[in-house]
Design a protein around this motif. Sequence first.
Motif, mmCIF file in Angstrom:
data_model
loop_
_atom_site.group_PDB
_atom_site.id
_atom_site.type_symbol
_atom_site.label_atom_id
_atom_site.label_comp_id
_atom_site.label_asym_id
_atom_site.label_seq_id
_atom_site.Cartn_x
_atom_site.Cartn_y
_atom_site.Cartn_z
ATOM 1 N N HIS A 85 62.669 46.585 24.141
ATOM 2 C CA HIS A 85 63.950 46.707 23.449
ATOM 3 C C HIS A 85 63.925 45.574 22.249
ATOM 4 O O HIS A 85 63.152 44.638 22.482
ATOM 5 C CB HIS A 85 65.150 46.414 24.511
ATOM 6 C CG HIS A 85 65.310 47.521 25.383
ATOM 7 N ND1 HIS A 85 66.514 47.610 26.229
ATOM 8 C CD2 HIS A 85 64.893 48.774 25.605
ATOM 9 C CE1 HIS A 85 66.665 48.625 26.769
ATOM 10 N NE2 HIS A 85 65.476 49.283 26.763
ATOM 11 N N GLU A 87 65.713 42.916 21.651
ATOM 12 C CA GLU A 87 65.882 41.412 22.128
ATOM 13 C C GLU A 87 64.537 40.960 22.779
ATOM 14 O O GLU A 87 64.173 39.773 22.678
ATOM 15 C CB GLU A 87 66.935 41.558 23.076
ATOM 16 C CG GLU A 87 68.409 41.894 22.617
ATOM 17 C CD GLU A 87 68.491 43.308 22.792
ATOM 18 O OE1 GLU A 87 67.808 44.291 22.805
ATOM 19 O OE2 GLU A 87 69.898 43.744 23.128
ATOM 20 N N CYS A 120 71.361 45.286 27.207
ATOM 21 C CA CYS A 120 71.453 46.020 28.330
ATOM 22 C C CYS A 120 71.474 45.178 29.509
ATOM 23 O O CYS A 120 71.052 43.787 29.324
ATOM 24 C CB CYS A 120 70.505 47.131 28.291
ATOM 25 S SG CYS A 120 68.911 46.328 28.398
ATOM 26 N N MET A 122 68.706 44.435 31.347
ATOM 27 C CA MET A 122 67.407 43.958 31.173
ATOM 28 C C MET A 122 67.228 42.725 30.138
ATOM 29 O O MET A 122 66.863 41.782 30.593
ATOM 30 C CB MET A 122 66.096 45.008 30.855
ATOM 31 C CG MET A 122 65.023 44.429 30.454
ATOM 32 S SD MET A 122 63.559 45.706 29.919
ATOM 33 C CE MET A 122 64.380 46.253 28.629
ATOM 34 N N CYS A 123 67.760 42.931 29.053
ATOM 35 C CA CYS A 123 68.004 42.077 27.963
ATOM 36 C C CYS A 123 68.801 40.841 28.330
ATOM 37 O O CYS A 123 68.431 39.878 27.927
ATOM 38 C CB CYS A 123 68.228 42.646 26.626
ATOM 39 S SG CYS A 123 67.099 43.958 26.205
HETATM 40 ZN ZN LIG Z 1 67.986 46.091 26.253
#
Ligand SMILES: [Zn+2]
Length: 195
Positions: A85, A87, A120, A122-123
């Motif tokens: 992603h 980020e 999200c 994860m980020c």
């Molecule tokens: Zn993300």
Amino acid sequence: MNQPSSGIATAVAVTLPEWVPGVVDGFPACTNDTGRMRLAITLARENVERGSGGPFGAAIFARGAPRPLAVGVNCVERLRNAVLHAEIVALMLAEARLGSYTLRTPGAPEYELFTSCTPCAMCLGAALWSGVRRMVCAAGREDAMALGFDEGPVFPESWRYLQAQGIDLEHGLLAAAAAEVMRRYREDNGLVYNG
Ligand SMILES: [Zn+2]
């Protein structure tokens, strides 16, 4: 290079599209938060218009700096890697640039992450581990979800946790411009991937 007998991969290369440095170099000095977010959104838009990936961009600045330490765009489809992603890419390249696993070092500048879309799950975790001191977001979770992107398990307490760790948060800066890039991606039938 010797091929490992096990057949497993032993390295992965994370690279920005080749157009990125030129866009960053040609971008006006970012004298305030709006300018910094404009850069993140411009990267998202260029990623869509040049067909190099999804409608997301990010930039990391030392607090008050007019030029970014690092930037990222969504590289999931181009590099066939679910975790890349915008980020994540920006954070990885920022730490590579500093030669450090953390952006939070006593006596060093504080670093801020500008992202064209609210992160999200994860980020959000990566931002926490990265050592950024502030995160500014443009489009909202609902904008990503409207495209079909799954933002994962992000809860109000997730944000509170980051704040308790000393990360300042801001939402909605230039949200309409960032959401417009995402809408355009959907209209062009861009790939929506969720792992
Ligand atoms: Zn993300």
